[in-house]
Design a protein around this motif. Structure first.
Motif, short mmCIF file in Angstrom:
data_model
loop_
_atom_site.label_atom_id
_atom_site.label_comp_id
_atom_site.label_asym_id
_atom_site.label_seq_id
_atom_site.Cartn_x
_atom_site.Cartn_y
_atom_site.Cartn_z
N GLN A 7 3.79 -10.64 43.94
CA GLN A 7 4.75 -10.65 43.27
C GLN A 7 5.03 -9.56 41.89
N SER A 11 5.98 -5.60 40.36
CA SER A 11 6.97 -6.78 39.66
C SER A 11 6.57 -5.67 38.66
N ALA A 14 6.59 -1.99 39.22
CA ALA A 14 7.86 -1.14 39.53
C ALA A 14 8.65 -1.59 37.92
N ALA A 15 8.39 -2.23 37.09
CA ALA A 15 9.26 -1.96 35.60
C ALA A 15 8.19 -1.24 35.01
N GLY A 18 9.80 2.05 36.65
CA GLY A 18 11.29 2.66 36.86
C GLY A 18 11.96 2.53 37.73
N GLU A 19 11.50 1.75 39.00
CA GLU A 19 11.96 0.95 40.29
C GLU A 19 12.37 -0.02 40.27
N ASP A 20 13.12 -0.61 41.44
CA ASP A 20 13.67 -1.34 41.74
C ASP A 20 12.61 -2.37 41.48
N PRO A 21 12.32 -3.91 41.80
CA PRO A 21 11.54 -5.03 41.81
C PRO A 21 11.22 -4.64 43.19
N PRO A 22 10.42 -5.73 44.15
CA PRO A 22 10.84 -5.85 44.95
C PRO A 22 11.40 -7.26 45.76
N PRO A 23 12.35 -7.21 46.82
CA PRO A 23 12.01 -8.56 47.02
C PRO A 23 10.84 -9.73 46.47
#
Length: 55
Positions: A7, A11, A14-15, A18-23
């Motif tokens: 995770q 994360s 993704a940061a 510039g993407e949304d973080p995973p659940p």
């Protein structure tokens, strides 16, 4: 690598992109278990029953 480490790595990636973080890990566990339970209940309900079911 455990789920928390994965995770954190996802994360970070993704940061940087510039993407949304995973659940979060485990966030969808209960919904997944409910879906599996409902699936098996539907299969059981659709199965023929009675003495001639195996013939």
């Amino acid at each position: 690598m455990d789920a928390i480490q994965q995770q954190m790595l996802d994360s970070y990636r993704a940061a940087r992109l510039g993407e949304d973080p995973p659940p979060l890990p485990g966030r969808h566990d209960w919904a997944t278990l409910r879906t599996i339970r409902d699936h098996w209940r539907a299969r059981r309900a659709a199965r023929p029953s009675g003495p001639s079911a195996g013939n």
